[in-house]
Motif scaffolding. Sequence first.
Motif, PDB file in Angstrom:
ATOM      1  N   MET A 183       0.847  -1.163   0.000  1.00 21.32           N
ATOM      2  CA  MET A 183       0.000   0.000   0.000  1.00 21.32           C
ATOM      3  C   MET A 183       0.897   1.231   0.000  1.00 21.32           C
ATOM      4  N   ASN A 184       0.534   2.209  -0.817  1.00 22.91           N
ATOM      5  CA  ASN A 184       1.340   3.403  -0.966  1.00 22.91           C
ATOM      6  C   ASN A 184       0.562   4.601  -0.436  1.00 22.91           C
ATOM      7  N   ALA A 185       0.927   5.099   0.725  1.00 26.70           N
ATOM      8  CA  ALA A 185       0.198   6.195   1.359  1.00 26.70           C
ATOM      9  C   ALA A 185       0.331   7.510   0.603  1.00 26.70           C
ATOM     10  N   SER A 186       1.333   7.650  -0.249  1.00 24.42           N
ATOM     11  CA  SER A 186       1.504   8.895  -1.001  1.00 24.42           C
ATOM     12  C   SER A 186       0.880   8.818  -2.393  1.00 24.42           C
ATOM     13  N   LEU A 187       0.133   7.769  -2.657  1.00 23.87           N
ATOM     14  CA  LEU A 187      -0.508   7.594  -3.957  1.00 23.87           C
ATOM     15  C   LEU A 187      -1.472   8.740  -4.230  1.00 23.87           C
ATOM     16  N   LYS A 188      -1.398   9.265  -5.444  1.00 17.07           N
ATOM     17  CA  LYS A 188      -2.305  10.331  -5.844  1.00 17.07           C
ATOM     18  C   LYS A 188      -3.535   9.734  -6.512  1.00 17.07           C
ATOM     19  N   GLY A 189      -4.599  10.512  -6.610  1.00 20.28           N
ATOM     20  CA  GLY A 189      -5.851  10.035  -7.181  1.00 20.28           C
ATOM     21  C   GLY A 189      -5.834   9.994  -8.694  1.00 20.28           C
ATOM     22  N   VAL A 190      -6.625   9.091  -9.241  1.00 19.58           N
ATOM     23  CA  VAL A 190      -6.792   8.949 -10.684  1.00 19.58           C
ATOM     24  C   VAL A 190      -8.277   8.746 -10.950  1.00 19.58           C
ATOM     25  N   LEU A 191      -8.828   9.492 -11.898  1.00 17.52           N
ATOM     26  CA  LEU A 191     -10.192   9.243 -12.355  1.00 17.52           C
ATOM     27  C   LEU A 191     -10.082   8.559 -13.701  1.00 17.52           C
ATOM     28  N   SER A 192     -10.698   7.401 -13.817  1.00 15.55           N
ATOM     29  CA  SER A 192     -10.599   6.603 -15.033  1.00 15.55           C
ATOM     30  C   SER A 192     -11.986   6.385 -15.617  1.00 15.55           C
ATOM     31  N   GLY A 193     -12.087   6.357 -16.932  1.00 19.57           N
ATOM     32  CA  GLY A 193     -13.356   6.055 -17.586  1.00 19.57           C
ATOM     33  C   GLY A 193     -14.265   7.253 -17.771  1.00 19.57           C
ATOM     34  N   LEU A 194     -13.733   8.454 -17.669  1.00 20.06           N
ATOM     35  CA  LEU A 194     -14.554   9.646 -17.865  1.00 20.06           C
ATOM     36  C   LEU A 194     -14.912   9.811 -19.335  1.00 20.06           C
ATOM     37  N   SER A 195     -16.071  10.392 -19.583  1.00 16.03           N
ATOM     38  CA  SER A 195     -16.466  10.750 -20.943  1.00 16.03           C
ATOM     39  C   SER A 195     -17.037  12.161 -20.898  1.00 16.03           C
ATOM     40  N   LEU A 196     -17.388  12.691 -22.059  1.00 11.59           N
ATOM     41  CA  LEU A 196     -17.984  14.024 -22.087  1.00 11.59           C
ATOM     42  C   LEU A 196     -19.355  14.042 -21.413  1.00 11.59           C
ATOM     43  N   ALA A 197     -19.960  12.887 -21.245  1.00  8.32           N
ATOM     44  CA  ALA A 197     -21.274  12.800 -20.604  1.00  8.32           C
ATOM     45  C   ALA A 197     -21.177  12.654 -19.084  1.00  8.32           C
ATOM     46  N   THR A 198     -19.968  12.492 -18.538  1.00  3.94           N
ATOM     47  CA  THR A 198     -19.802  12.337 -17.089  1.00  3.94           C
ATOM     48  C   THR A 198     -20.187  13.647 -16.407  1.00  3.94           C
ATOM     49  N   ASP A 199     -21.055  13.551 -15.390  1.00  2.00           N
ATOM     50  CA  ASP A 199     -21.497  14.766 -14.704  1.00  2.00           C
ATOM     51  C   ASP A 199     -20.964  14.792 -13.266  1.00  2.00           C
ATOM     52  N   PRO A 200     -21.050  15.951 -12.598  1.00  2.00           N
ATOM     53  CA  PRO A 200     -20.494  16.070 -11.234  1.00  2.00           C
ATOM     54  C   PRO A 200     -21.014  15.031 -10.236  1.00  2.00           C
ATOM     55  N   PRO A 201     -22.312  14.683 -10.229  1.00  2.00           N
ATOM     56  CA  PRO A 201     -22.735  13.646  -9.275  1.00  2.00           C
ATOM     57  C   PRO A 201     -22.044  12.303  -9.509  1.00  2.00           C
ATOM     58  N   GLN A 202     -21.769  11.965 -10.749  1.00  2.00           N
ATOM     59  CA  GLN A 202     -21.063  10.712 -11.031  1.00  2.00           C
ATOM     60  C   GLN A 202     -19.625  10.775 -10.518  1.00  2.00           C
ATOM     61  N   ILE A 203     -18.995  11.927 -10.645  1.00  2.00           N
ATOM     62  CA  ILE A 203     -17.629  12.084 -10.134  1.00  2.00           C
ATOM     63  C   ILE A 203     -17.637  11.991  -8.606  1.00  2.00           C
ATOM     64  N   TYR A 204     -18.622  12.628  -7.969  1.00  2.00           N
ATOM     65  CA  TYR A 204     -18.724  12.546  -6.506  1.00  2.00           C
ATOM     66  C   TYR A 204     -18.929  11.099  -6.066  1.00  2.00           C
ATOM     67  N   GLN A 205     -19.806  10.375  -6.749  1.00  2.00           N
ATOM     68  CA  GLN A 205     -20.022   8.967  -6.401  1.00  2.00           C
ATOM     69  C   GLN A 205     -18.734   8.175  -6.587  1.00  2.00           C
ATOM     70  N   ALA A 206     -17.991   8.458  -7.652  1.00  2.00           N
ATOM     71  CA  ALA A 206     -16.722   7.755  -7.888  1.00  2.00           C
ATOM     72  C   ALA A 206     -15.741   8.019  -6.744  1.00  2.00           C
ATOM     73  N   LEU A 207     -15.715   9.243  -6.241  1.00  2.00           N
ATOM     74  CA  LEU A 207     -14.817   9.566  -5.128  1.00  2.00           C
ATOM     75  C   LEU A 207     -15.233   8.822  -3.856  1.00  2.00           C
ATOM     76  N   ILE A 208     -16.541   8.739  -3.603  1.00  2.00           N
ATOM     77  CA  ILE A 208     -17.033   7.996  -2.436  1.00  2.00           C
ATOM     78  C   ILE A 208     -16.689   6.514  -2.592  1.00  2.00           C
ATOM     79  N   GLU A 209     -16.908   5.972  -3.790  1.00  2.00           N
ATOM     80  CA  GLU A 209     -16.613   4.557  -4.029  1.00  2.00           C
ATOM     81  C   GLU A 209     -15.123   4.276  -3.894  1.00  2.00           C
ATOM     82  N   ALA A 210     -14.286   5.189  -4.404  1.00  2.00           N
ATOM     83  CA  ALA A 210     -12.836   4.992  -4.291  1.00  2.00           C
ATOM     84  C   ALA A 210     -12.404   5.016  -2.825  1.00  2.00           C
ATOM     85  N   THR A 211     -13.012   5.888  -2.038  1.00  2.00           N
ATOM     86  CA  THR A 211     -12.709   5.926  -0.603  1.00  2.00           C
ATOM     87  C   THR A 211     -13.102   4.611   0.053  1.00  2.00           C
TER      88      THR A 211
END
Length: 139
Positions: A1-29
């Motif tokens: 496990m790497n505690a200094s790992l930075k975040g990555v958003l993968s699979g975004l498209s032009l149709a991705t909206d802010p609620p989907q990004i927020y859900q992705a952040l919650i899921e990644a957490t």
Amino acid sequence: MNASLKGVLSGLSLATDPPQIYQALIEATALGTRWVKETLEQAVGPLPRVVVTGGLSKTPAIVQILANVLGCEVEASATPHASARGAALYAAMAAGLPLPPAPAAQGFTPNSGAYLELYPSYRSLAEYFGFVQSKEVKS
């Protein structure tokens, strides 16, 4: 496990909206929490329970995602300031005072296996980007 790992958003498209990004952040957490939980259990054995506290624990949808990702029941503490309550309980114990009962926690049971397939992909991405990042730091 790497505690200094930075975040990555993968699979975004032009149709991705802010609620989907927020859900992705919650899921990644939640997925990261699963990794931490598995690492801890390798060292000490199965954890008897999972209790969440703090601001996000007051949002049922977020705690439900965590239960789904962890694949176990998660209890959301009813105590608004659990750390302060814990410190006060230790002080009361040291003073020999009786301890008040804990407020009832709300239980969340996993209701979806969707994250079972997603977790290995999360681990692969996290390990890959952790490796790439550590190589960049050394260069």
